[in-house]
Scaffold this motif. Sequence first.
Motif, PDB file in Angstrom:
ATOM      1  N   ASP A 142       8.280  -1.529   8.765  1.00 47.40           N
ATOM      2  CA  ASP A 142       9.098  -2.251   7.786  1.00 47.40           C
ATOM      3  C   ASP A 142       8.451  -2.320   6.410  1.00 47.40           C
ATOM      4  OD1 ASP A 142      11.210  -2.881   9.535  1.00 47.40           O
ATOM      5  OD2 ASP A 142      10.069  -4.553  10.370  1.00 47.40           O
ATOM      6  N   ALA A 143       7.227  -1.814   6.269  1.00 49.50           N
ATOM      7  CA  ALA A 143       6.515  -1.956   4.994  1.00 49.50           C
ATOM      8  C   ALA A 143       7.297  -1.335   3.844  1.00 49.50           C
ATOM      9  CB  ALA A 143       5.128  -1.327   5.100  1.00 49.50           C
ATOM     10  N   LEU A 144       7.661  -0.080   3.963  1.00 44.05           N
ATOM     11  CA  LEU A 144       8.371   0.588   2.879  1.00 44.05           C
ATOM     12  C   LEU A 144       9.806   0.086   2.736  1.00 44.05           C
ATOM     13  CD1 LEU A 144       8.404   2.618   0.594  1.00 44.05           C
ATOM     14  CD2 LEU A 144       8.903   4.420   2.275  1.00 44.05           C
TER      15      LEU A 144
ATOM     16  N   ARG B   7      -0.272  -3.449  -2.170  1.00 42.92           N
ATOM     17  CA  ARG B   7      -0.733  -4.219  -1.009  1.00 42.92           C
ATOM     18  C   ARG B   7      -1.182  -3.285   0.103  1.00 42.92           C
ATOM     19  NH1 ARG B   7       4.292  -7.535   0.692  1.00 42.92           N
ATOM     20  NH2 ARG B   7       2.915  -7.903   2.482  1.00 42.92           N
ATOM     21  N   GLU B   8      -1.935  -3.852   1.043  1.00 37.55           N
ATOM     22  CA  GLU B   8      -2.333  -3.125   2.240  1.00 37.55           C
ATOM     23  C   GLU B   8      -1.434  -3.546   3.402  1.00 37.55           C
ATOM     24  OE1 GLU B   8      -4.572  -0.680   2.412  1.00 37.55           O
ATOM     25  OE2 GLU B   8      -4.839  -0.884   0.244  1.00 37.55           O
TER      26      GLU B   8
ATOM     27  N   VAL C 132       3.425   4.161   5.236  1.00 34.14           N
ATOM     28  CA  VAL C 132       2.673   2.971   4.852  1.00 34.14           C
ATOM     29  C   VAL C 132       1.991   3.193   3.504  1.00 34.14           C
ATOM     30  CG1 VAL C 132       0.697   1.524   5.457  1.00 34.14           C
ATOM     31  CG2 VAL C 132       2.387   2.133   7.204  1.00 34.14           C
ATOM     32  N   ARG C 133       1.482   4.391   3.280  1.00 32.28           N
ATOM     33  CA  ARG C 133       0.866   4.693   1.984  1.00 32.28           C
ATOM     34  C   ARG C 133       1.889   4.565   0.858  1.00 32.28           C
ATOM     35  NH1 ARG C 133      -0.445  10.323  -0.787  1.00 32.28           N
ATOM     36  NH2 ARG C 133      -1.665   9.561  -2.571  1.00 32.28           N
ATOM     37  N   ALA C 134       3.100   5.045   1.083  1.00 33.89           N
ATOM     38  CA  ALA C 134       4.141   4.933   0.053  1.00 33.89           C
ATOM     39  C   ALA C 134       4.405   3.470  -0.288  1.00 33.89           C
ATOM     40  CB  ALA C 134       5.421   5.614   0.518  1.00 33.89           C
ATOM     41  N   ALA C 135       4.436   2.610   0.732  1.00 38.73           N
ATOM     42  CA  ALA C 135       4.634   1.181   0.482  1.00 38.73           C
ATOM     43  C   ALA C 135       3.481   0.612  -0.326  1.00 38.73           C
ATOM     44  CB  ALA C 135       4.776   0.440   1.809  1.00 38.73           C
ATOM     45  N   SER C 136       2.264   1.002   0.001  1.00 40.37           N
ATOM     46  CA  SER C 136       1.091   0.506  -0.714  1.00 40.37           C
ATOM     47  C   SER C 136       1.092   0.965  -2.170  1.00 40.37           C
ATOM     48  CB  SER C 136      -0.193   0.966  -0.019  1.00 40.37           C
ATOM     49  OG  SER C 136      -0.328   0.360   1.245  1.00 40.37           O
TER      50      SER C 136
END
Length: 217
Positions: free
Chosen positions: A154-156, A146-147, A137-141
């Motif tokens: 699915d975030a990344l 975004r948070e 999730v941090r990588a996606a952010s």
Amino acid sequence: VCHAAESLLSRPYTSRPRPGSPAARPPYQGSNPVADVWSAQALRFGGEYLRRAVAGPDDLEARGFMMLSATMAGVGFGSAGVHIPHACAYPVAGLRHSYRAAGYPQDHAFVPHGYSVIVTAPAAFRFTFAADPAKHVRAASLLTGREYAPDDEDALPNALSDLMRDVGAPTTLRELGYGEADLPALVEGALKQQRLLAVAPRTPSGADLEAILRASL
């Protein structure tokens, strides 16, 4: 971008057996506090500047930051290492020579390295999510600014897929000329890359790699 994501999400160096001496350490150590700094900043710059760099050939600020980002990612993965997307990229680039990428020399068909890596990355990171949800999730952010919910697997993958579409990169193996009949050869080729798979945060079996590649079709 994928170098940085794979490095950041590689298995922690502390999870590997300690070698008998420093000379016996493999080149790829797994994620570590120093490599993470470089990888994280490379992701941040990639998310901020890659779209601009592709859209504007004369946007020297964006292109300069992407050169810096690529260098930072290189420092990160030179220590931590890359894993499943790169293991899949070897057979993706090597088994079929029919794809011709816009903007590249057209005198022969080949799959550019970034494309061979990124097409399986969304599925690969869905597979590895359970190993460290918070870091995925941090990588996606880092990539989007975004948070996300801490359990958003699915975030990344979605962040990477959106980026791929926005810059006109292929998003499926079919676009590179592959189909279901190619899966056994692709799996076989990926399984040979044990030096890369050894630093995956979740070790894939042949069946796991087939599922990742199938999802990437």
